[in-house]
Scaffold this active site. Structure first.
Site, mmCIF file in Angstrom:
data_model
loop_
_atom_site.group_PDB
_atom_site.id
_atom_site.type_symbol
_atom_site.label_atom_id
_atom_site.label_comp_id
_atom_site.label_asym_id
_atom_site.label_seq_id
_atom_site.Cartn_x
_atom_site.Cartn_y
_atom_site.Cartn_z
ATOM 1 N N GLY A 181 0.890 -1.380 -0.015
ATOM 2 C CA GLY A 181 -0.019 0.056 0.169
ATOM 3 C C GLY A 181 0.996 1.172 0.058
ATOM 4 C CD GLU A 202 -1.043 -5.631 -1.495
ATOM 5 O OE1 GLU A 202 -2.251 -6.060 -1.171
ATOM 6 O OE2 GLU A 202 -0.453 -4.777 -0.712
ATOM 7 C CG HIS A 458 6.764 26.466 -22.747
ATOM 8 N ND1 HIS A 458 6.703 25.385 -22.734
ATOM 9 C CD2 HIS A 458 8.027 26.874 -23.432
ATOM 10 C CE1 HIS A 458 7.671 24.694 -23.529
ATOM 11 N NE2 HIS A 458 8.384 25.726 -23.811
#
Length: 474
Positions: A181, A202, A458
């Site tokens: 997790g 997991e 930008h």
């Protein structure tokens, strides 16, 4: 006479509630059994991000040649120094909380609080004496603790909780992390960068098996984890552990949490992992010991989490609860606890507010990072939306190329008919910061055309949000 409010627990929810109430003119007592700042500041959000910062510096030094920078020698991690820096960061922030308490005249009582009623909290002090704190309202914000399993008893040396892992002053050569997790994944990337051989175990069939995480982000992260040499055992669980000759051994078996047909044949074969230590990162439990909930008549669910109404008031009038102590039925995140704090305090002062659980961002500090808000593609379809999605790759951005941060994707989820944004899911450098734009967009009910029509500077990574929106708006 000023309203008297007692807050139990000094984590993000508790101290936010205390400060908010004090600013409104209340007489506030903040009761804390261990430390100001709670889990987040002392053994959660801040410590892990401090360690991640050390890992990022180490990784950048190793990549120096890519940027035309000569680097003589072999960089390595100094774990005692890393831990010392982590403690300094925590101490600095704790000091800031102490100053805020003093400035706002919040009385801090260090001890374990027990709720008797909305007008009385009994505090057991470190010396065993009991102090009565009288008031008019109570806010419970005691949070959660790490979950331990009998099959993997935490001993602080070979089998460590996530709290223990953040105090580890040496680098394990081989490390097994049980639980893929959020916490397990973050620690995996940190310790892999530091130099450990890392294996994640997991029980589900993907990394980050969290409802709010889009499956595409999970696939991308699994790919990047394997590129970095992190081994991942999916659909498996640890059945037992043993310590022998200074090593710990974990026996793996197929996951009992998945239907048999979803468990691949490779995961059904028995296997044993040998490591220097195991990190347990499998979940949380309610921090309610000694609170006296049953005696006070405060209702809880079957897992011990406090139940509240829409206004965060418990079954006992005048007693409110916020944060992790409400459990996974709500959202167990530090910033959600802070948001709930404001709602609870407002309601104590006569409002009728409810928390908004629909627009809550999440930041996962793996490598690359993951940021998300709103519905995943699967969730949106399940809710009956006619879904349209758009993606834009990090590597297409000039800024990402200049930074050398190429892995990542911007994914937007929207309603096809209206163009209204339903969710945003980013993986890549600074994704946890970039998600904020889409949090605001969701809060305001914006469309993808609104995002696409907004001028973005930008060269920046934020242009990726605009580009993903523009692709969808065409």
């Amino acid at each position: 006479m000023a309203l008297r409010i007692t807050v139990i627990g000094a984590g993000p929810g508790g101290y936010t509630a205390a400060f908010d109430a004090a600013k409104r003119g209340a007489e506030v007592t903040l009761v804390e059994s261990k430390w100001l700042g709670g889990t987040c500041l002392n053994c959660g959000c801040i410590p892990t991000k401090t360690l991640k910062s050390s890992a990022e510096v180490l990784e950048n030094i190793r990549r120096a040649a890519e940027f035309g920078v000569k680097n003589e020698g072999t960089p390595s991690v100094d774990m005692p120094a890393v831990i010392a820096r982590k403690r300094k960061v925590t101490e600095t922030l704790c000091g800031g909380l102490e100053k805020s308490c003093a400035k706002l005249k919040v009385k801090v009582v260090m001890g374990r609080g027990q709720v008797v009623s909305a007008s009385l909290v009994k505090v057991t002090m470190p010396d065993g004496s009991v102090q009565d704190v009288e008031g008019d309202r109570v806010i419970i914000a005691t949070g959660s603790n790490v979950l331990n399993l009998p099959s993997m008893p935490v001993d602080g040396k070979y089998i460590l909780s996530s709290d223990d892992a953040l105090e580890l002053d040496h680098l394990p050569a081989r490390l097994v992390i049980v639980g893929g997790g959020v916490v397990g994944t973050e620690l995996a990337f940190i310790f892999r960068t530091f130099g450990s051989e890392v294996t994640i175990v997991e029980g589900q069939n993907r990394l980050l098996p969290v409802p709010s995480v889009d499956e595409e982000m999970s696939r991308l992260l699994l790919r990047e984890a394997r590129k970095k040499g992190i081994k991942v055992e999916l659909a498996r669980t640890v059945n037992s552990t043993k310590v022998e000759d200074g090593k710990v051994y974990a026996d793996l078996g197929p996951s009992p949490f998945l239907a048999p047909e979803l468990v691949p044949a490779s995961a059904k074969k028995p296997a044993t992992l040998e490591a220097d230590c195991i990190f347990m990162t499998i979940g949380r439990v309610a921090n309610s010991n000694g609170l006296g909930l049953a005696e006070a008549g405060i209702a809880t669910d079957k897992r011990g989490y406090i139940t509240v109404n829409d206004h965060l008031e418990t079954s006992v009038p005048g007693v409110y609860a916020i944060g992790d102590i409400l459990g996974p039925a709500r959202i167990m995140l530090a910033h959600m606890a802070s948001a709930e704090a404001h709602v609870a305090v407002a309601n104590i002062f006569g409002a009728s507010e409810t928390p908004n659980y629909d627009v809550v961002p999440s930041g996962i500090f793996s490598s690359p990072e993951i940021g998300d808000v709103g519905l995943t593609e699967a969730q949106a379809r399940d809710k009956g939306f006619d879904v349209i999605t758009s993606e834009f790759q990090f590597r297409e951005l000039g800024k990402a190329q200049a930074m050398g941060e190429l892995p990542g994707v911007f994914k937007l989820v929207a309603d096809k008919a209206s163009g209204r944004l339903l969710g945003a899911h980013f993986a890549g450098a600074h994704a946890t910061d970039l998600i904020a734009e889409c949090v605001l967009a969701l809060q305001m009910g914006a469309t993808v055309a609104d995002i696409a029509g907004t001028i973005h500077a930008h060269p920046t990574l934020a242009e990726g949000v605009m580009e993903a929106a523009a692709n969808m708006a065409e």
